[in-house]
Design a protein around this motif. Structure first.
Motif, PDB file in Angstrom:
ATOM      1  N   GLU A 216       0.837  -1.204   0.000  1.00 20.93           N
ATOM      2  CA  GLU A 216       0.000   0.000   0.000  1.00 20.93           C
ATOM      3  C   GLU A 216       0.869   1.249   0.000  1.00 20.93           C
ATOM      4  O   GLU A 216       0.618   2.199  -0.743  1.00 20.93           O
ATOM      5  CB  GLU A 216      -0.932   0.026   1.213  1.00 20.93           C
ATOM      6  N   ALA A 217       1.904   1.242   0.866  1.00 22.49           N
ATOM      7  CA  ALA A 217       2.798   2.401   0.936  1.00 22.49           C
ATOM      8  C   ALA A 217       3.508   2.590  -0.396  1.00 22.49           C
ATOM      9  O   ALA A 217       3.669   3.715  -0.882  1.00 22.49           O
ATOM     10  CB  ALA A 217       3.814   2.214   2.053  1.00 22.49           C
ATOM     11  N   ALA A 218       3.942   1.486  -1.002  1.00 18.79           N
ATOM     12  CA  ALA A 218       4.650   1.579  -2.271  1.00 18.79           C
ATOM     13  C   ALA A 218       3.737   2.169  -3.342  1.00 18.79           C
ATOM     14  O   ALA A 218       4.144   3.015  -4.141  1.00 18.79           O
ATOM     15  CB  ALA A 218       5.139   0.193  -2.696  1.00 18.79           C
ATOM     16  N   ARG A 219       2.467   1.716  -3.305  1.00 10.05           N
ATOM     17  CA  ARG A 219       1.521   2.226  -4.296  1.00 10.05           C
ATOM     18  C   ARG A 219       1.302   3.717  -4.073  1.00 10.05           C
ATOM     19  O   ARG A 219       1.288   4.503  -5.013  1.00 10.05           O
ATOM     20  CB  ARG A 219       0.204   1.461  -4.200  1.00 10.05           C
ATOM     21  N   ALA A 220       1.161   4.107  -2.793  1.00  5.43           N
ATOM     22  CA  ALA A 220       0.945   5.520  -2.474  1.00  5.43           C
ATOM     23  C   ALA A 220       2.141   6.352  -2.902  1.00  5.43           C
ATOM     24  O   ALA A 220       2.002   7.519  -3.265  1.00  5.43           O
ATOM     25  CB  ALA A 220       0.685   5.676  -0.977  1.00  5.43           C
ATOM     26  N   ALA A 221       3.337   5.761  -2.860  1.00  9.92           N
ATOM     27  CA  ALA A 221       4.537   6.492  -3.262  1.00  9.92           C
ATOM     28  C   ALA A 221       4.707   6.501  -4.778  1.00  9.92           C
ATOM     29  O   ALA A 221       5.695   7.009  -5.284  1.00  9.92           O
ATOM     30  CB  ALA A 221       5.764   5.861  -2.606  1.00  9.92           C
ATOM     31  N   GLY A 222       3.768   5.933  -5.482  1.00 11.76           N
ATOM     32  CA  GLY A 222       3.797   6.012  -6.932  1.00 11.76           C
ATOM     33  C   GLY A 222       4.537   4.881  -7.609  1.00 11.76           C
ATOM     34  O   GLY A 222       4.836   4.964  -8.794  1.00 11.76           O
ATOM     35  N   LEU A 223       4.849   3.834  -6.875  1.00  8.16           N
ATOM     36  CA  LEU A 223       5.525   2.708  -7.519  1.00  8.16           C
ATOM     37  C   LEU A 223       4.505   1.826  -8.232  1.00  8.16           C
ATOM     38  O   LEU A 223       3.361   1.706  -7.793  1.00  8.16           O
ATOM     39  CB  LEU A 223       6.272   1.875  -6.473  1.00  8.16           C
ATOM     40  N   ASN A 224       4.954   1.216  -9.287  1.00 12.63           N
ATOM     41  CA  ASN A 224       4.091   0.309 -10.030  1.00 12.63           C
ATOM     42  C   ASN A 224       4.175  -1.082  -9.389  1.00 12.63           C
ATOM     43  O   ASN A 224       5.065  -1.866  -9.682  1.00 12.63           O
ATOM     44  CB  ASN A 224       4.533   0.270 -11.492  1.00 12.63           C
ATOM     45  N   VAL A 225       3.236  -1.339  -8.481  1.00 16.45           N
ATOM     46  CA  VAL A 225       3.290  -2.580  -7.712  1.00 16.45           C
ATOM     47  C   VAL A 225       3.157  -3.790  -8.624  1.00 16.45           C
ATOM     48  O   VAL A 225       3.916  -4.750  -8.540  1.00 16.45           O
ATOM     49  CB  VAL A 225       2.191  -2.580  -6.636  1.00 16.45           C
ATOM     50  N   GLY A 226       2.180  -3.722  -9.524  1.00 20.16           N
ATOM     51  CA  GLY A 226       1.920  -4.849 -10.411  1.00 20.16           C
ATOM     52  C   GLY A 226       3.144  -5.236 -11.214  1.00 20.16           C
ATOM     53  O   GLY A 226       3.495  -6.408 -11.317  1.00 20.16           O
ATOM     54  N   PHE A 227       3.852  -4.220 -11.745  1.00 23.50           N
ATOM     55  CA  PHE A 227       5.027  -4.497 -12.559  1.00 23.50           C
ATOM     56  C   PHE A 227       6.071  -5.257 -11.774  1.00 23.50           C
ATOM     57  O   PHE A 227       6.668  -6.225 -12.245  1.00 23.50           O
ATOM     58  CB  PHE A 227       5.621  -3.193 -13.093  1.00 23.50           C
ATOM     59  N   ASN A 228       6.280  -4.821 -10.517  1.00 17.93           N
ATOM     60  CA  ASN A 228       7.307  -5.474  -9.698  1.00 17.93           C
ATOM     61  C   ASN A 228       6.944  -6.913  -9.375  1.00 17.93           C
ATOM     62  O   ASN A 228       7.821  -7.769  -9.272  1.00 17.93           O
ATOM     63  CB  ASN A 228       7.537  -4.677  -8.411  1.00 17.93           C
ATOM     64  N   ILE A 229       5.639  -7.161  -9.187  1.00 16.09           N
ATOM     65  CA  ILE A 229       5.225  -8.539  -8.911  1.00 16.09           C
ATOM     66  C   ILE A 229       5.414  -9.401 -10.153  1.00 16.09           C
ATOM     67  O   ILE A 229       5.949 -10.512 -10.089  1.00 16.09           O
ATOM     68  CB  ILE A 229       3.769  -8.573  -8.411  1.00 16.09           C
ATOM     69  N   TYR A 230       5.009  -8.859 -11.315  1.00 13.50           N
ATOM     70  CA  TYR A 230       5.272  -9.569 -12.575  1.00 13.50           C
ATOM     71  C   TYR A 230       6.748  -9.892 -12.682  1.00 13.50           C
ATOM     72  O   TYR A 230       7.152 -11.011 -12.983  1.00 13.50           O
ATOM     73  CB  TYR A 230       4.867  -8.707 -13.780  1.00 13.50           C
ATOM     74  N   PHE A 231       7.567  -8.864 -12.422  1.00 17.74           N
ATOM     75  CA  PHE A 231       9.004  -9.060 -12.546  1.00 17.74           C
ATOM     76  C   PHE A 231       9.480 -10.200 -11.653  1.00 17.74           C
ATOM     77  O   PHE A 231      10.240 -11.067 -12.084  1.00 17.74           O
ATOM     78  CB  PHE A 231       9.761  -7.778 -12.197  1.00 17.74           C
ATOM     79  N   SER A 232       9.021 -10.198 -10.374  1.00 15.78           N
ATOM     80  CA  SER A 232       9.479 -11.227  -9.435  1.00 15.78           C
ATOM     81  C   SER A 232       9.214 -12.620  -9.972  1.00 15.78           C
ATOM     82  O   SER A 232      10.089 -13.489  -9.958  1.00 15.78           O
ATOM     83  CB  SER A 232       8.767 -11.097  -8.081  1.00 15.78           C
ATOM     84  N   TYR A 233       7.991 -12.830 -10.445  1.00 17.51           N
ATOM     85  CA  TYR A 233       7.640 -14.173 -10.902  1.00 17.51           C
ATOM     86  C   TYR A 233       8.374 -14.547 -12.185  1.00 17.51           C
ATOM     87  O   TYR A 233       8.793 -15.688 -12.361  1.00 17.51           O
ATOM     88  CB  TYR A 233       6.129 -14.307 -11.074  1.00 17.51           C
TER      89      TYR A 233
END
Lengths: 334, 324
Positions: A216-233
């Motif tokens: 949530e904090a990352a999203r609020a800070a403007g990070l693309n959460v979805g992209f990072n999760i895609y990247f991890s997998y």
């Protein structure tokens, strides 16, 4: 312990906890040191360079897969039910190995076959990402389904047989040496440096930790959460693909049962968190943990202790380490 | 505006019935494409042989998942119970004692989990992972590396027949055991105070903590119940195949997790329930059976099950969250 810390620390539970954490971390290192020392003294041939290399080579595959799991832990959090875990990583490597060997035997040029194996791993990783990000399936479950699919496809491709393969490149991987270090070990070294830079020394890695630590904090800070999760997998899939090529080179064949690596991989990635300051997944910690698991099995073998004991000792070790860290960790208010 | 809202609501409502749709679709497809899928004999076979054991283990898993945990050691409880049962039988003790000791052994696995979670404050996932490793060592040491214990002589067959082949009111007794377990777990989860604790632990552990629920203590109980159910499954499994095969219980782990979570798609707030879990188990079983009947081999069945689970979950989770 409080006697050692003195009055300065006594008034602050933060300090005491930091000290306990330090203690646990040092304790973990000390425990590993003592066990290795014991092997070095009592297990004949343990410290011979041949044996040490052998253990490293045996651990390469586990370590590669554990890196994939670690990156998933970093990018999606270690909470088991809601956070991320990649149960498919080992089965994924099995499938990639089957793809690699089959294409090689069909006469495809080797570089293409290797690319196809890695691509197959990454495609399964993408499937995990789609399931988790787009469909919002709980990671545990999404990767479980993908694991089933990967295992099934592997069985279908290989027809439940051991499929042999050989080529100059595979022989080179298996027996090649450079500066006295074997090719497999080189792969591990180069890849470790690459992942370490990516995860620990790049802005990208910082963002990955941020997303996994508090979405949530990352999203609020403007990070693309979805992209990072895609990247991890997808990265985990990449690790599986590379591991698959290494497995084939070691065994000169694609064999079933690669999926059985799942639990040791999980254990190594989780155990690795003990070696970091805040008990978070790190590349270095995972490397130490999986090498230690390798040395443990090897030492037992050299001491002539039945291999039936190995998994039990590993289990007891996990429990011991985690019990110790749970006292040093901040209480969870969740 | 109104229109849009309506369509979303209907989509969301739809997502609650995905499992039922999948169920109906599977039944229709397989009854058209095969001759004997819908025959009484086949359904009986599916229920008696494929559903019961997985269902009992899954019920245990349901309690644990409802409380927000995962039990990776279900296979250990299943196997240890079978191992104890068979060891005592082989040593000449009576069947009643064997069954009792088997259940106690499984209970001990659960108590060990509970001790790790409650006293040592170990995360449940890790605690049960550790127990899984230790359990595999214990079984290897006890069986000299994994040699099955087989008791096929005349002496033992009445015992096994009584446990797994006997009938009561026209149904095999394992089915009645499953019915009994289901009712017990239903009462536990949905009618007792403990069930309320479990629900709040699973939904909002922080709230549970601040409401004065003794979180580790209640959480650890969950694993004891789960282990007991797995112990029952272990006795049934070993009497069905008339041998104890080391590490055979591990096969239940992933299916049980899958079945329980498929079951969560049945309820609006995606919580595990007894009915949902039983549906999940049945869905997996008839899918596998149908694929077998249309002639897919075991490998493709695996792919088929994986795709089915994936699609069901994608639809159920994907459609629901859109609305947020």
């Amino acid at each position: 312990m409080s006697g050692v810390t003195g009055p300065a620390a006594a008034n602050s539970s933060m300090n005491r906890r930091a000290l306990a954490a330090l203690f646990v971390r040092l304790g973990a290192f000390a425990a590993i040191g003592i066990i290795l020392l014991y092997f070095a003294i009592y297990a004949r041939g343990f410290t011979s360079s041949y044996n040490l290399q052998n253990v490293v080579e045996q651990s390469v595959i586990l370590t590669m897969l554990a890196y994939g799991m670690t990156v998933v832990f970093i990018g999606t959090g270690t909470d088991v039910q809601q956070g991320g875990v990649d149960l498919s990583v080992a089965a994924n490597a099995g499938l990639a190995g089957a793809v690699f060997v089959t294409l090689l035997n069909l006469g495809l040029p080797e570089p293409l076959a290797i690319l196809a194996a890695i691509f197959s791993g990454m495609a399964m990783g993408l499937l995990n990402g789609i399931a988790v990000v787009l469909f919002r399936i709980i990671p545990l479950l999404a990767t479980l389904a993908v694991m089933n699919i990967a295992t099934g496809l592997e069985l279908t491709i290989t027809g439940n047989n051991v499929v042999g393969a050989s080529s100059e490149f595979l022989t080179m991987l298996q027996f090649g040496r450079f500066l006295g270090i074997s090719a497999l070990a080189w792969v591990l070294i180069v890849f470790t440096i690459f992942v370490t830079i990516l995860v620990h020394y790049s802005p990208f890695g910082v963002r990955l930790y941020a997303v996994g630590g508090f979405p949530e904090a990352a999203r609020a800070a403007g990070l693309n959460v979805g992209f990072n999760i895609y990247f991890s997998y997808i990265f985990s899939g990449l690790c599986a693909g590379i591991a698959a090529v290494l497995i084939v080179s070691r065994l000169s064949a694609s064999t079933l049962g690669t999926g059985l690596h799942l639990l040791p991989v999980l254990a190594a990635a989780l155990l690795g968190t003990v070696f970091s300051r805040r008990f978070v997944p790190t590349i270095g910690g995972t490397l130490i943990a999986s090498l230690f698991v390798g040395f443990l099995a090897n030492g037992f073998q050299l001491l002539g202790i039945s291999s039936y004991w190995v998994s039990g000792v590993q289990g007891a070790l996990i429990l011991l380490v985690v019990a110790l860290t749970s006292f040093a960790k901040p209480a969870e208010g969740g | 505006m109104d229109n849009v809202k309506k369509s979303i609501i209907s989509l969301e409502a739809l997502s609650n019935y995905i499992v039922l749709f999948a169920f109906a679709a599977i039944v229709v497809i397989f009854s058209v494409t095969t001759d004997n899928f819908l025959s009484l004999e086949n359904l009986y076979n599916v229920v008696a042989n494929k559903v019961v054991l997985l269902a009992i283990v899954s019920l245990g898993m349901t309690i644990v998942i409802a409380a927000g945990g995962i039990d990776l050691s279900v296979g250990v409880s299943v196997d240890i119970s079978g191992l104890t049962f068979f060891s005592l039988l082989a040593a000449g003790y009576s069947a009643v004692l064997g069954v009792g000791a088997g259940l106690v052994a499984a209970l001990l696995v659960g108590l060990f989990n509970a001790f790790l979670i409650n006293k040592l404050k170990i995360d449940a996932f890790l605690a049960t992972l550790g127990v899984l490793f230790i359990g595999s060592s214990v079984q290897r040491l006890a069986t000299n590396g994994g040699t099955p214990i087989t008791l096929t002589t005349e002496e033992y067959s009445p015992i096994f027949r009584a446990i797994s082949d006997s009938q009561l009111f026209g149904l095999p007794s394992p089915v009645w055991i499953l019915v009994g377990c289901s009712i017990a777990v239903y009462l536990l989860l949905h009618k007792m105070v403990f069930g309320r604790f479990v629900a709040v632990l699973g939904a909002k552990p922080g709230v549970a903590l601040y409401s004065g629920v003794r979180v580790p203590r209640e959480l650890s109980k969950v694993f004891v119940y789960c282990a007991l159910l797995c112990g029952i499954a272990g006795i049934l499994l070993s009497s069905q195949v008339k041998s104890y095969i080391p590490l055979s219980g591990d096969a239940f782990l992933l299916d049980a997790i899958g079945a329980t979570f498929i079951g969560t798609a049945l309820t609006k707030d995606r919580r595990p329930t007894v009915i949902g879990t039983l549906m999940g188990v049945f869905l997996l079983a008839i899918m596998r059976n149908g694929l077998l009947l249309i002639g897919w081999n075991f490998f493709w069945q695996q792919v088929g099950i994986g795709v089915l689970v994936f699609v069901v979950l994608a639809l159920s989770f994907g459609l629901r969250r859109r609305e947020e």
